[in-house]
Design a protein around this motif. Structure first.
Motif, PDB file in Angstrom:
ATOM      1  N   GLY A  18       0.950  -1.214   0.435  1.00 59.71           N
ATOM      2  CA  GLY A  18       0.042   0.120   0.435  1.00 59.71           C
ATOM      3  C   GLY A  18       0.725   1.164   0.185  1.00 59.71           C
ATOM      4  N   PRO A  19       1.443   1.947   0.659  1.00 60.76           N
ATOM      5  CA  PRO A  19       2.634   2.553   0.865  1.00 60.76           C
ATOM      6  C   PRO A  19       3.279   2.352  -0.516  1.00 60.76           C
ATOM      7  CG  PRO A  19       2.610   1.824   2.905  1.00 60.76           C
ATOM      8  CD  PRO A  19       1.930   1.067   1.969  1.00 60.76           C
ATOM      9  N   ALA A  20       4.209   1.753  -0.775  1.00 63.36           N
ATOM     10  CA  ALA A  20       5.065   1.832  -1.609  1.00 63.36           C
ATOM     11  C   ALA A  20       4.446   1.886  -3.309  1.00 63.36           C
ATOM     12  CB  ALA A  20       4.973   0.697  -2.479  1.00 63.36           C
ATOM     13  N   LEU A  21       2.989   1.582  -3.292  1.00 67.59           N
ATOM     14  CA  LEU A  21       2.125   1.949  -4.660  1.00 67.59           C
ATOM     15  C   LEU A  21       1.541   3.785  -3.991  1.00 67.59           C
ATOM     16  CD1 LEU A  21       0.692   1.203  -7.106  1.00 67.59           C
ATOM     17  CD2 LEU A  21      -1.214   0.441  -5.489  1.00 67.59           C
ATOM     18  N   ALA A  38      -6.139  -0.677  11.065  1.00 65.95           N
ATOM     19  CA  ALA A  38      -5.259  -0.401  13.136  1.00 65.95           C
ATOM     20  C   ALA A  38      -5.474   1.188  12.803  1.00 65.95           C
ATOM     21  CB  ALA A  38      -4.021  -0.759  12.528  1.00 65.95           C
ATOM     22  N   PRO A  39      -5.264   1.262  13.993  1.00 69.32           N
ATOM     23  CA  PRO A  39      -5.099   2.923  14.948  1.00 69.32           C
ATOM     24  C   PRO A  39      -3.287   3.688  13.718  1.00 69.32           C
ATOM     25  CG  PRO A  39      -4.535   1.225  16.591  1.00 69.32           C
ATOM     26  CD  PRO A  39      -5.580   0.681  15.130  1.00 69.32           C
ATOM     27  N   ALA A  40      -2.769   2.811  13.732  1.00 69.85           N
ATOM     28  CA  ALA A  40      -1.371   3.771  13.506  1.00 69.85           C
ATOM     29  C   ALA A  40      -0.540   2.259  12.721  1.00 69.85           C
ATOM     30  CB  ALA A  40      -0.565   3.808  14.855  1.00 69.85           C
ATOM     31  N   LEU A  41       0.540   3.271  11.717  1.00 63.80           N
ATOM     32  CA  LEU A  41       1.317   2.165  11.355  1.00 63.80           C
ATOM     33  C   LEU A  41       1.851   1.220  12.740  1.00 63.80           C
ATOM     34  CD1 LEU A  41       3.655   4.052   8.696  1.00 63.80           C
ATOM     35  CD2 LEU A  41       1.838   2.780   8.415  1.00 63.80           C
ATOM     36  N   ARG A  42       2.209  -0.052  11.980  1.00 63.69           N
ATOM     37  CA  ARG A  42       2.523  -1.475  12.496  1.00 63.69           C
ATOM     38  C   ARG A  42       3.868  -1.302  13.096  1.00 63.69           C
ATOM     39  NH1 ARG A  42      -1.641  -3.620  10.004  1.00 63.69           N
ATOM     40  NH2 ARG A  42      -3.567  -4.690  10.842  1.00 63.69           N
ATOM     41  N   GLY A  43       4.363  -1.589  13.642  1.00 63.80           N
ATOM     42  CA  GLY A  43       6.143  -0.614  14.366  1.00 63.80           C
ATOM     43  C   GLY A  43       7.018  -2.304  14.668  1.00 63.80           C
ATOM     44  N   GLY A  44       7.692  -2.252  13.994  1.00 65.02           N
ATOM     45  CA  GLY A  44       8.581  -3.810  14.956  1.00 65.02           C
ATOM     46  C   GLY A  44       8.840  -5.039  13.717  1.00 65.02           C
ATOM     47  N   GLY A  45       8.159  -6.062  14.441  1.00 63.70           N
ATOM     48  CA  GLY A  45       7.723  -7.154  13.422  1.00 63.70           C
ATOM     49  C   GLY A  45       8.483  -7.678  13.212  1.00 63.70           C
ATOM     50  N   ARG A 113       6.854   2.281   8.002  1.00 62.00           N
ATOM     51  CA  ARG A 113       7.420   3.660   8.497  1.00 62.00           C
ATOM     52  C   ARG A 113       8.527   4.140   7.293  1.00 62.00           C
ATOM     53  NH1 ARG A 113       5.272   7.105  11.028  1.00 62.00           N
ATOM     54  NH2 ARG A 113       4.906   5.528  12.667  1.00 62.00           N
ATOM     55  N   ALA A 114      10.002   3.409   7.104  1.00 56.92           N
ATOM     56  CA  ALA A 114      10.097   4.156   5.560  1.00 56.92           C
ATOM     57  C   ALA A 114       9.326   4.938   4.822  1.00 56.92           C
ATOM     58  CB  ALA A 114      11.490   3.105   5.477  1.00 56.92           C
ATOM     59  N   LEU A 115       8.773   3.784   3.750  1.00 54.89           N
ATOM     60  CA  LEU A 115       7.740   4.352   2.816  1.00 54.89           C
ATOM     61  C   LEU A 115       6.438   4.889   2.905  1.00 54.89           C
ATOM     62  CD1 LEU A 115       7.156  -0.275   1.726  1.00 54.89           C
ATOM     63  CD2 LEU A 115       8.436   1.524   0.263  1.00 54.89           C
ATOM     64  N   SER A 116       5.897   5.148   4.467  1.00 55.23           N
ATOM     65  CA  SER A 116       5.060   5.826   4.847  1.00 55.23           C
ATOM     66  C   SER A 116       5.864   7.559   5.166  1.00 55.23           C
ATOM     67  CB  SER A 116       4.417   5.564   6.183  1.00 55.23           C
ATOM     68  OG  SER A 116       5.266   6.214   7.229  1.00 55.23           O
ATOM     69  N   ASP A 121       3.748  13.829   3.754  1.00 61.03           N
ATOM     70  CA  ASP A 121       3.120  14.725   3.822  1.00 61.03           C
ATOM     71  C   ASP A 121       2.346  15.026   2.436  1.00 61.03           C
ATOM     72  OD1 ASP A 121       5.834  14.740   2.630  1.00 61.03           O
ATOM     73  OD2 ASP A 121       6.583  17.248   3.074  1.00 61.03           O
ATOM     74  N   ARG A 122       2.677  14.215   1.374  1.00 65.49           N
ATOM     75  CA  ARG A 122       1.931  14.816   0.369  1.00 65.49           C
ATOM     76  C   ARG A 122       0.401  13.360   0.302  1.00 65.49           C
ATOM     77  NH1 ARG A 122       5.112  16.030  -3.280  1.00 65.49           N
ATOM     78  NH2 ARG A 122       4.066  15.372  -5.082  1.00 65.49           N
ATOM     79  N   VAL A 123       0.104  12.360   1.154  1.00 68.59           N
ATOM     80  CA  VAL A 123      -0.719  11.452   1.137  1.00 68.59           C
ATOM     81  C   VAL A 123      -1.147  11.045   2.181  1.00 68.59           C
ATOM     82  CG1 VAL A 123      -1.248   8.604   0.741  1.00 68.59           C
ATOM     83  CG2 VAL A 123       0.692   9.996  -0.774  1.00 68.59           C
ATOM     84  N   GLU A 124      -3.315  11.497   1.969  1.00 65.07           N
ATOM     85  CA  GLU A 124      -3.469  11.086   2.641  1.00 65.07           C
ATOM     86  C   GLU A 124      -3.730   9.699   3.133  1.00 65.07           C
ATOM     87  OE1 GLU A 124      -8.544  11.536   3.584  1.00 65.07           O
ATOM     88  OE2 GLU A 124      -7.889  12.111   2.357  1.00 65.07           O
TER      89      GLU A 124
END
Length: 395
Positions: A18-21, A38-45, A113-116, A121-124
């Motif tokens: 999704g974020p890559a696209l 989800a309420p936020a990006l999932r960290g770690g993993g 996180r890197a992708l998002s 500041d450009r994508v909703e």
């Protein structure tokens, strides 16, 4: 670019594809919204690999320095027999067919996180929300979100994973497209009382594997209990207690750290229980809706290529939408370019399963022999699949 300005695209899912696209569509001039339940990006993993053609994609995104800094650099994978005795060890690239020094291994959350961050500041981004209804009107798609808001978009992309809700709204139940590979697994984190860092350890009995995986020196690591199951345990999906009971009954051994893993599974607050499977769709789009990543072509973790194929697919889908005169031509071209690559990487899942979770004692013996002579692991076949696509230039 052809007709990309002011075209609105809704992407469902904010994991990897999704974020890559969203990155590539924004770069080509589209107006992009990403919705994530989800309420936020999932960290770690757990760590995922970026290999072959996917590495070229993240290089074109300018993300190589950041991802190199996040590289967890697993050094060894060790294998144990049923009594917990060492059988042999290899570097991960000897198992996966990767290129040491070139491949990237990063936590899934670090990649997301890197992708998002590249498009923050450009994508909703709409977190804690999802698509409730989807109505393809021919010239646009009407969306009602679970939050109640209604909006219209020119295109919708389902990038919401193996069990894609968006795909279900458009193509119906997933059963006709779902290909079960015969394995079930439980994943969770537990205390690192084992002194492990930058390594994985795999205990095997026929059709079963207990795994400890430590990305770096830390007080936490990942545990996995994976086993063959002829039929998917559908009844357990609705009951976490039944999931734990099934796994515990499948791993009764009082050897090595198997009891500790079973106990940690029962105590975990992040237990992830699922079956190992792939998605095989007859078509990756319908009307103004298309699918990306695992929603279109899940390869399964046994292939080791899910995120890499997703990154490549996102790059191609955005590029085709930017350079074709209409969405129908773009969706068709995207599938024509990426499907052979995805299917070749899906085919790696069978060989991956025999390395991590050999189904029979004969397969274990063959795997153990290959530990002494890695040529038997057929890594060249895997390496060829990782680069089995010529990336178009959409600049």
């Amino acid at each position: 670019m052809k007709n990309s300005a002011h075209r609105t695209v809704l992407i469902s899912g904010a994991s990897i594809s999704g974020p890559a696209l969203a990155y590539w569509l924004d770069r080509h001039g589209f107006d992009v919204t990403v919705v994530e339940k989800a309420p936020a990006l999932r960290g770690g993993g757990y760590a995922i690999d970026i290999r072959g053609s996917a590495r070229a994609v993240v290089e074109r995104m300018g993300l190589l320095p950041r991802l190199r800094a996040a590289h967890v650099d697993t050094q060894t994978i060790s294998f144990l027999d049923g009594e917990g005795k060492p059988v042999g060890s290899l570097r991960p690239d000897s198992v996966s067919g990767g290129d040491s020094g070139l491949d990237l291994e990063v936590r899934r959350g670090d990649l997301a996180r890197a992708l998002s961050d590249a498009i923050d500041d450009r994508v909703e981004f709409r977190f804690n929300d999802s698509i409730a209804t989807l109505d393809d009107r021919g010239d646009h798609v009407d969306i009602t979100f679970e939050s109640g808001e209604r909006r219209a978009f020119d295109l919708v992309i389902g990038a919401d994973g193996l069990h894609s809700h968006t795909r279900g709204l458009v193509l119906g139940p997933e059963e006709p497209y779902h290909h079960y590979l015969g394995y079930t697994f439980a994943g969770f984190t537990l205390r690192n009382d084992f002194g492990l860092a930058h390594e994985g350890v795999i205990w095997n009995e026929p059709g079963r594997a207990a795994v400890l995986y430590a990305h770096e020196p830390s007080d936490r690591l990942h545990g996995f209990l994976t086993f063959r199951q002829e039929e998917p345990p559908i009844e357990a999906f609705r009951d976490p207690g039944a999931q734990c009971d099934l796994v515990a009954a499948t791993f009764p051994e009082q050897v090595w750290h198997v009891p500790r893993l079973v106990a940690a599974m029962r105590e975990a607050d992040d237990l992830f229980f699922d079956i190992v499977s792939q998605i095989h769709l007859p078509t990756w789009s319908r009307g103004r809706v298309a699918f990306a990543g695992d929603a279109a072509h899940a390869t399964s973790f046994l292939s080791g290529q899910g995120s890499s194929v997703a990154l490549v697919g996102a790059y191609v889908l955005a590029g085709e939408l930017a350079t074709r005169p209409g969405h129908a031509e773009a969706f068709a071209a995207y599938e024509r370019v990426v499907r052979p690559f995805a299917e070749r990487n899906q085919a790696l899942a069978s060989s991956g399963g025999t390395v991590v979770t050999p189904a029979t004692q004969e397969m274990i013996d063959a795997r153990n022999a290959a530990l002494r002579d890695p040529a038997g692991l057929r890594v060249e076949e895997q390496r060829a699949a990782h680069t089995a696509i010529e990336l178009p230039d959409y600049a």
